[in-house]
Design a protein around this motif. Structure first.
Motif, PDB file in Angstrom:
ATOM      1  N   TRP A   9       1.605   3.757  -1.788  1.00  0.00           N
ATOM      2  CA  TRP A   9       2.509   2.601  -1.733  1.00  0.00           C
ATOM      3  C   TRP A   9       2.744   2.113  -3.160  1.00  0.00           C
ATOM      4  O   TRP A   9       1.797   1.880  -3.908  1.00  0.00           O
ATOM      5  N   LEU A  10       4.019   1.929  -3.532  1.00  0.00           N
ATOM      6  CA  LEU A  10       4.388   1.482  -4.872  1.00  0.00           C
ATOM      7  C   LEU A  10       4.787   0.009  -4.849  1.00  0.00           C
ATOM      8  O   LEU A  10       5.675  -0.381  -4.090  1.00  0.00           O
ATOM      9  N   ARG A  18      10.344   1.232 -10.796  1.00  0.00           N
ATOM     10  CA  ARG A  18       9.734   1.639  -9.528  1.00  0.00           C
ATOM     11  C   ARG A  18      10.353   2.927  -9.002  1.00  0.00           C
ATOM     12  O   ARG A  18       9.649   3.828  -8.545  1.00  0.00           O
ATOM     13  N   ARG A  19      11.680   3.018  -9.067  1.00  0.00           N
ATOM     14  CA  ARG A  19      12.326   4.228  -8.581  1.00  0.00           C
ATOM     15  C   ARG A  19      11.950   5.438  -9.434  1.00  0.00           C
ATOM     16  O   ARG A  19      11.796   6.554  -8.926  1.00  0.00           O
ATOM     17  N   ALA A  22       8.545   6.481  -8.284  1.00  0.00           N
ATOM     18  CA  ALA A  22       8.624   7.082  -6.955  1.00  0.00           C
ATOM     19  C   ALA A  22       9.143   8.512  -7.044  1.00  0.00           C
ATOM     20  O   ALA A  22       8.599   9.430  -6.404  1.00  0.00           O
ATOM     21  N   ASP A  23      10.201   8.725  -7.823  1.00  0.00           N
ATOM     22  CA  ASP A  23      10.753  10.071  -7.965  1.00  0.00           C
ATOM     23  C   ASP A  23       9.744  11.015  -8.616  1.00  0.00           C
ATOM     24  O   ASP A  23       9.604  12.178  -8.211  1.00  0.00           O
ATOM     25  N   ALA A  26       6.864  11.644  -5.974  1.00  0.00           N
ATOM     26  CA  ALA A  26       7.347  12.469  -4.869  1.00  0.00           C
ATOM     27  C   ALA A  26       7.585  13.900  -5.343  1.00  0.00           C
ATOM     28  O   ALA A  26       7.262  14.865  -4.636  1.00  0.00           O
ATOM     29  N   THR A  31       3.071  11.593  -1.067  1.00  0.00           N
ATOM     30  CA  THR A  31       3.870  10.992  -0.009  1.00  0.00           C
ATOM     31  C   THR A  31       3.997   9.496  -0.256  1.00  0.00           C
ATOM     32  O   THR A  31       3.028   8.741  -0.109  1.00  0.00           O
ATOM     33  N   VAL A  32       5.177   9.059  -0.689  1.00  0.00           N
ATOM     34  CA  VAL A  32       5.422   7.639  -0.934  1.00  0.00           C
ATOM     35  C   VAL A  32       5.796   6.995   0.394  1.00  0.00           C
ATOM     36  O   VAL A  32       6.869   7.254   0.943  1.00  0.00           O
ATOM     37  N   GLU A  35       7.547   0.780  -0.541  1.00  0.00           N
ATOM     38  CA  GLU A  35       7.744   0.150  -1.840  1.00  0.00           C
ATOM     39  C   GLU A  35       7.868  -1.357  -1.657  1.00  0.00           C
ATOM     40  O   GLU A  35       8.304  -1.838  -0.610  1.00  0.00           O
TER      41      GLU A  35
END
Length: 219
Positions: A9-10, A18-19, A22-23, A26, A31-32, A35
């Motif tokens: 979890w972000l 944040r993105r 996440a990228d 991932a 496994t994200v 958010e």
């Protein structure tokens, strides 16, 4: 454990940052699962989950109590508590120590993060090993000559010389294998020493133990 089996979890207030994280994660196979920004919406932390969250964005220690409450109420906490990885604005001790004391097993400094260091830190906390970058360790280990003499003596009474030696090498970033080689111990002996040290200090993680002993001036 495979990266795909690690729910992540972000929590980060800067949506672009944040993105990007996440990228990156991932793409590395994690496994994200969700958010948030400043814990809104409230992270859903399951057993074995990793929470990656910013630390001390405002006042030192901001948000740490809220994170601790989330972890305490997470399903499966007793058997597989969520692992905490924090992103710091700087490596100042007044930001680092509260995070470690609230159960964070890994820390990253925002300006020094790279895709590689981010992935390595998540790997470490997910496996229970913990991760502290050099800038954080330098801040923790900084001491003026003669400071905390009384606390150093108290810590020395609590911990054996070999336990302090192992903690010092942990603080320098050495692996279990490297510590075993440096001290002429087996890897099993090093692991047993770490286990006993955590029990004496009532700590869940190696990073927390290092922070406590450093704060007492024993390293």
């Amino acid at each position: 454990m495979k990266r795909a089996d690690v729910p992540l979890w972000l929590d980060e207030s800067n949506v672009i940052f944040r993105r990007g994280m996440a990228d990156c994660l991932a793409g590395a196979g994690f496994t994200v699962v969700g958010e948030s920004a400043r814990l809104r919406p409230e992270p859903e932390l399951g057993a074995g989950c990793v929470l990656l969250t910013e630390v001390g964005g405002g006042e030192p220690g901001a948000g740490l109590d809220a994170v601790a409450r989330l972890v305490a109420s997470a399903p499966g906490t007793a058997t597989a508590p969520p692992a905490l990885l924090g992103v710091l604005e700087s490596a100042r001790p007044e930001l680092v120590r509260p995070a470690l004391e609230h159960g964070f097993t890994g820390l990253l400094v925002r300006a020094e993060m790279t895709p590689g260091s981010l992935v390595a830190a998540v790997d470490a906390v997910a496996s229970g090993a913990g991760s502290l970058p050099p800038a954080v360790l330098t801040g923790l280990l900084a001491r003026t000559e003669g400071e905390h003499t009384g606390l150093r003596a108290a810590a020395a009474k609590l911990l054996a010389r070999r336990e302090l030696d192992v903690l010092r090498l942990l603080a320098e970033g050495s692996s279990t294998r490297e510590i075993a080689g440096a001290l002429s111990y087996s890897e099993r002996t090093v692991k047993n020493i770490v286990h006993d040290t955590l029990a004496k200090l009532n700590c869940r993680t190696r990073a927390h133990a290092v922070a406590i002993v450093v704060r007492q001036g024993a390293l």
